[in-house]
Design a protein around this motif. Sequence first.
Motif, PDB file in Angstrom:
ATOM      1  N   LEU A   1      28.976  35.773  27.211  1.00  7.76           N
ATOM      2  CA  LEU A   1      28.194  34.589  27.531  1.00  7.76           C
ATOM      3  C   LEU A   1      27.791  33.866  26.252  1.00  7.76           C
ATOM      4  CD1 LEU A   1      25.744  36.085  30.192  1.00  7.76           C
ATOM      5  CD2 LEU A   1      27.876  34.841  30.622  1.00  7.76           C
ATOM      6  N   ALA A   2      27.676  32.543  26.343  1.00  8.74           N
ATOM      7  CA  ALA A   2      27.110  31.739  25.263  1.00  8.74           C
ATOM      8  C   ALA A   2      25.743  31.242  25.706  1.00  8.74           C
ATOM      9  CB  ALA A   2      28.016  30.564  24.931  1.00  8.74           C
ATOM     10  N   VAL A   3      24.743  31.483  24.882  1.00  6.37           N
ATOM     11  CA  VAL A   3      23.383  31.009  25.150  1.00  6.37           C
ATOM     12  C   VAL A   3      23.114  29.855  24.187  1.00  6.37           C
ATOM     13  CG1 VAL A   3      20.943  31.610  25.241  1.00  6.37           C
ATOM     14  CG2 VAL A   3      22.678  33.318  25.862  1.00  6.37           C
ATOM     15  N   LEU A   4      22.943  28.663  24.729  1.00  3.06           N
ATOM     16  CA  LEU A   4      22.735  27.458  23.938  1.00  3.06           C
ATOM     17  C   LEU A   4      21.286  27.012  24.082  1.00  3.06           C
ATOM     18  CD1 LEU A   4      25.965  25.567  25.079  1.00  3.06           C
ATOM     19  CD2 LEU A   4      25.700  27.119  23.127  1.00  3.06           C
ATOM     20  N   ILE A   5      20.614  26.832  22.951  1.00  2.00           N
ATOM     21  CA  ILE A   5      19.219  26.376  22.943  1.00  2.00           C
ATOM     22  C   ILE A   5      19.198  25.008  22.279  1.00  2.00           C
ATOM     23  CG2 ILE A   5      16.866  26.894  22.220  1.00  2.00           C
ATOM     24  CD1 ILE A   5      17.704  29.858  22.047  1.00  2.00           C
TER      25      ILE A   5
ATOM     26  N   LEU B   1      32.895  27.512  30.173  1.00  3.79           N
ATOM     27  CA  LEU B   1      33.111  26.405  29.246  1.00  3.79           C
ATOM     28  C   LEU B   1      33.980  26.876  28.088  1.00  3.79           C
ATOM     29  CD1 LEU B   1      29.553  24.787  28.907  1.00  3.79           C
ATOM     30  CD2 LEU B   1      31.355  24.252  30.549  1.00  3.79           C
ATOM     31  N   ASP B   2      34.904  26.003  27.660  1.00  2.00           N
ATOM     32  CA  ASP B   2      35.673  26.331  26.465  1.00  2.00           C
ATOM     33  C   ASP B   2      34.926  25.808  25.233  1.00  2.00           C
ATOM     34  OD1 ASP B   2      36.149  23.576  26.284  1.00  2.00           O
ATOM     35  OD2 ASP B   2      38.143  23.726  27.186  1.00  2.00           O
ATOM     36  N   GLU B   3      35.485  26.031  24.063  1.00  2.00           N
ATOM     37  CA  GLU B   3      34.776  25.678  22.829  1.00  2.00           C
ATOM     38  C   GLU B   3      34.600  24.167  22.680  1.00  2.00           C
ATOM     39  OE1 GLU B   3      33.206  27.769  20.794  1.00  2.00           O
ATOM     40  OE2 GLU B   3      33.796  29.317  22.224  1.00  2.00           O
ATOM     41  N   ASP B   4      35.555  23.375  23.160  1.00  2.00           N
ATOM     42  CA  ASP B   4      35.408  21.922  23.096  1.00  2.00           C
ATOM     43  C   ASP B   4      34.227  21.466  23.945  1.00  2.00           C
ATOM     44  OD1 ASP B   4      37.512  21.583  21.373  1.00  2.00           O
ATOM     45  OD2 ASP B   4      38.979  21.143  22.943  1.00  2.00           O
ATOM     46  N   GLU B   5      34.098  22.030  25.156  1.00  2.00           N
ATOM     47  CA  GLU B   5      32.982  21.660  26.022  1.00  2.00           C
ATOM     48  C   GLU B   5      31.646  22.094  25.415  1.00  2.00           C
ATOM     49  OE1 GLU B   5      32.775  19.852  28.529  1.00  2.00           O
ATOM     50  OE2 GLU B   5      34.698  19.750  29.536  1.00  2.00           O
ATOM     51  N   ILE B   6      31.623  23.253  24.800  1.00  2.00           N
ATOM     52  CA  ILE B   6      30.381  23.714  24.174  1.00  2.00           C
ATOM     53  C   ILE B   6      29.990  22.790  23.027  1.00  2.00           C
ATOM     54  CG2 ILE B   6      29.406  25.578  22.768  1.00  2.00           C
ATOM     55  CD1 ILE B   6      30.914  27.549  24.578  1.00  2.00           C
ATOM     56  N   ALA B   7      30.984  22.320  22.271  1.00  2.00           N
ATOM     57  CA  ALA B   7      30.688  21.379  21.188  1.00  2.00           C
ATOM     58  C   ALA B   7      30.106  20.084  21.741  1.00  2.00           C
ATOM     59  CB  ALA B   7      31.957  21.088  20.390  1.00  2.00           C
ATOM     60  N   LEU B   8      30.623  19.612  22.887  1.00  2.00           N
ATOM     61  CA  LEU B   8      30.077  18.400  23.504  1.00  2.00           C
ATOM     62  C   LEU B   8      28.642  18.615  23.961  1.00  2.00           C
ATOM     63  CD1 LEU B   8      33.086  17.125  25.653  1.00  2.00           C
ATOM     64  CD2 LEU B   8      32.178  16.119  23.553  1.00  2.00           C
TER      65      LEU B   8
ATOM     66  N   ILE C   1      23.025  28.813  29.702  1.00  2.00           N
ATOM     67  CA  ILE C   1      23.716  30.094  29.584  1.00  2.00           C
ATOM     68  C   ILE C   1      25.012  29.974  30.367  1.00  2.00           C
ATOM     69  CG2 ILE C   1      23.594  32.580  29.985  1.00  2.00           C
ATOM     70  CD1 ILE C   1      20.554  32.339  29.959  1.00  2.00           C
ATOM     71  N   THR C   2      26.136  30.159  29.704  1.00  2.00           N
ATOM     72  CA  THR C   2      27.427  29.936  30.346  1.00  2.00           C
ATOM     73  C   THR C   2      28.430  31.005  29.935  1.00  2.00           C
ATOM     74  OG1 THR C   2      29.304  28.395  30.519  1.00  2.00           O
ATOM     75  CG2 THR C   2      28.045  28.364  28.480  1.00  2.00           C
ATOM     76  N   PRO C   3      29.290  31.424  30.863  1.00  2.00           N
ATOM     77  CA  PRO C   3      30.447  32.225  30.436  1.00  2.00           C
ATOM     78  C   PRO C   3      31.337  31.378  29.532  1.00  2.00           C
ATOM     79  CG  PRO C   3      30.158  32.289  32.832  1.00  2.00           C
ATOM     80  CD  PRO C   3      29.256  31.210  32.314  1.00  2.00           C
ATOM     81  N   THR C   4      32.036  32.016  28.624  1.00  2.00           N
ATOM     82  CA  THR C   4      32.969  31.312  27.750  1.00  2.00           C
ATOM     83  C   THR C   4      34.393  31.518  28.259  1.00  2.00           C
ATOM     84  OG1 THR C   4      33.085  33.220  26.272  1.00  2.00           O
ATOM     85  CG2 THR C   4      31.473  31.501  25.738  1.00  2.00           C
ATOM     86  N   ALA C   5      35.217  30.485  28.093  1.00  2.00           N
ATOM     87  CA  ALA C   5      36.577  30.526  28.627  1.00  2.00           C
ATOM     88  C   ALA C   5      37.385  31.671  28.040  1.00  2.00           C
ATOM     89  CB  ALA C   5      37.272  29.192  28.368  1.00  2.00           C
ATOM     90  N   GLY C   6      37.161  31.984  26.755  1.00  2.00           N
ATOM     91  CA  GLY C   6      37.914  33.047  26.117  1.00  2.00           C
ATOM     92  C   GLY C   6      37.636  34.420  26.682  1.00  2.00           C
TER      93      GLY C   6
END
Length: 241
Positions: free
Chosen positions: A67-71, A44-51, A28-33
């Motif tokens: 926030l972005a929640v990545l599973i 994290l920005d979108e490039d980091e989230i893609a990685l 779970i991370t805040p997004t740069a935007g």
Amino acid sequence: MYAFLHDRARVLHGLGERLRSDGALVIITPTAGNTPEERRGIALDEDEIALVRSGWETTERHDADGLAVLILRGPCHADAVAVEKGPTAGRALSGALAVVADASGRVLLGRSRHGMLELPGGKNEPGEDFARAAVRELVEETGLVAGPEDAHVLSLLLDACHGVPRITAVVRITAWTGVLANGEPQLFGRWEWYDLHALACAGPVFTPAAHALACVWSGIIPGLPPVTAYPLAVGQPPVPG
């Protein structure tokens, strides 16, 4: 915590290896935007989230309140395989790759915009020898500084890229200073230190970089395509690790 990790690929790989077959890793991370500029380091920005999402069997993303929640599910690794970039317009290629390790014996690799791991390096400029080319590319791409006296050409590799002859100098950097940074974000998403034992399942690796790593640590990446090597650095300082 994830935004504060320096070696994110290494940590994700280790966590992925420890998951049960039906387990999941949730980030779970805040997004740069959605984060003020002065606090951008926590996001994290979108490039980091893609990685983060690359290399997993399945991934889900949910967004809520900035926030972005990545599973993430499935093993966080893939067998290392040597890959090429697109065809070149040149009639021949020559360049230098810098092999750099930290005090723990981890090797420096960048995740390029081509979707593969690469070593610092590139084409040498007219009149520029391989050692100086490696030192120049190292500081331009990563911010790490080395002198020509710390750059030792171990071997010349001869192969072909899409039918074009290619010569790659493997340059071992034995001393450096500076703080790791991404000097060319248009070319690389991130630079990180990689454990040697994890390279066999690191996924796509640029073919010259894979061969260069094998020159320093024999057998570190199995199943490489053919290459002709001309060892040069007889009597140079021993390679740690």
